[in-house]
Design a protein around this motif. Structure first.
Motif, PDB file in Angstrom:
ATOM      1  N   TYR A  30     -27.027  45.668 -56.557  1.00  0.00           N
ATOM      2  CA  TYR A  30     -26.115  44.720 -55.926  1.00  0.00           C
ATOM      3  C   TYR A  30     -24.664  45.103 -56.219  1.00  0.00           C
TER       4      TYR A  30
ATOM      5  N   ILE B 256     -24.048  43.496 -67.709  1.00  0.00           N
ATOM      6  CA  ILE B 256     -23.830  44.048 -66.375  1.00  0.00           C
ATOM      7  C   ILE B 256     -23.023  45.342 -66.470  1.00  0.00           C
TER       8      ILE B 256
ATOM      9  N   VAL C 103     -29.379  44.461 -60.738  1.00  0.00           N
ATOM     10  CA  VAL C 103     -28.002  44.618 -61.206  1.00  0.00           C
ATOM     11  C   VAL C 103     -27.426  45.939 -60.704  1.00  0.00           C
TER      12      VAL C 103
ATOM     13  N   SER D 148     -25.880  35.525 -58.549  1.00  0.00           N
ATOM     14  CA  SER D 148     -25.369  35.386 -59.916  1.00  0.00           C
ATOM     15  C   SER D 148     -26.485  35.666 -60.907  1.00  0.00           C
ATOM     16  N   PHE D 149     -26.086  36.237 -62.039  1.00  0.00           N
ATOM     17  CA  PHE D 149     -27.035  36.604 -63.081  1.00  0.00           C
ATOM     18  C   PHE D 149     -26.915  35.659 -64.266  1.00  0.00           C
TER      19      PHE D 149
ATOM     20  N   ILE E 273     -15.628  40.021 -61.539  1.00  0.00           N
ATOM     21  CA  ILE E 273     -16.485  38.835 -61.445  1.00  0.00           C
ATOM     22  C   ILE E 273     -15.646  37.563 -61.478  1.00  0.00           C
TER      23      ILE E 273
ATOM     24  N   LEU F 122     -20.901  45.003 -57.278  1.00  0.00           N
ATOM     25  CA  LEU F 122     -20.149  44.195 -58.232  1.00  0.00           C
ATOM     26  C   LEU F 122     -19.249  43.200 -57.519  1.00  0.00           C
TER      27      LEU F 122
ATOM     28  N   MET G  72     -20.953  39.699 -56.998  1.00  0.00           N
ATOM     29  CA  MET G  72     -21.647  39.164 -58.172  1.00  0.00           C
ATOM     30  C   MET G  72     -20.872  38.040 -58.825  1.00  0.00           C
TER      31      MET G  72
END
Length: 258
Positions: free
Chosen positions: A197, A233, A194, A179-180, A248, A199, A202
């Motif tokens: 990785y 993102i 980003v 997770s960002f 997400i 989507l 995420m």
């Protein structure tokens, strides 16, 4: 800002009561459907459980944060008992992991006891068929990956991950999630991760009440910030915002079964 979001990692119990109340009242306004509220010890787990009973959007996870003094047996037993007793209310085991920053401050701190403790929590996650939320960065991440592989753990969430390319590729192949946080808005060095990785693996988080710099300096960390994370993102990956929002959101709901 009509798209729904989920803050996949927040220490909601660590906000002041009056601040929590204000955040709860604002969740609908900002289309925040859920807060995955992680715990740092048994007391924190009890607080998060209580908060989840007060508002169904708070989804508690129980764990022991590794960046603190090693717990005594009673503390660990209390956490494990809570996991067994409240497993239907608990969405995950977490936050657990290894003490990277604590060991940077004290290089003589033994890592092995923390590894054994993490293994205990991994076994409990496996037993209860729950996801596990991990604090595992840099050279600690490969150690954690090996433990997850040993116990055939499939639902692992490395929050605010930082690590080398080889470990990143290993995590992708294993189907682990990352997770960002809002720091991707002002730290270009996060762009490569980003881009790399998938989507489909995420999530987004605030790690609140942790404070951020850049445009967020001196601003209370609020879950509405994940909207900006999603937009960033989309910009970095050059994918339509609506697609990123939906993917997400679906990732997080499915991962945590909420």
């Amino acid at each position: 800002m009509d798209n729904s979001v989920i803050d996949a990692h927040i220490h909601f119990d660590k906000y002041k009561r009056i601040t929590r109340e204000k955040i709860i009242k604002s969740l609908d306004k900002y289309h925040i459907d859920a807060l995955i509220s992680v715990s740092i010890n048994a007391s924190s787990a009890r607080d998060n459980l209580k908060l989840s009973k007060e508002n169904s959007k708070v989804k508690p996870a129980f764990g022991f944060h590794p960046e603190q003094t090693f717990p005594d047996i009673a503390e660990v037993e209390m956490l494990l008992k809570m996991m067994d007793t409240y497993h239907s209310q608990m969405v995950a085991v977490g936050e657990v992991g290894l003490p990277f920053y604590l060991r940077k401050e004290n290089q003589e701190l033994p890592r092995q006891p923390y590894i054994r403790l993490l293994e205990t929590f991994i076994r409990k996650a496996k037993q209860l068929a729950k996801p596990i939320i991990l604090h595992a960065v840099y050279e600690d991440a490969p150690i954690v990956c090996s433990l997850l592989e040993e116990y055939s753990i499939e639902k692992a969430h490395f929050h605010w991950f930082k690590g080398d390319e080889q470990t990143t590729e290993r995590m992708i192949q294993n189907g682990y999630f990352i997770s960002f946080t809002p720091d991707i808005i002002y730290k270009p060095k996060r762009d490569a991760l980003v881009k790399k990785y998938p989507l489909t693996q995420m999530m987004v988080e605030t790690d609140g009440p942790w404070p951020f710099d850049g445009p967020f300096k001196n601003i209370l960390t609020h879950s509405r910030m994940v909207h900006l994370v999603i937009k960033k993102i989309a910009e970095i990956k050059q994918i339509e915002e609506a697609v990123v929002y939906q993917q997400i959101y679906e990732n997080t709901k499915a991962f945590y079964s909420i």
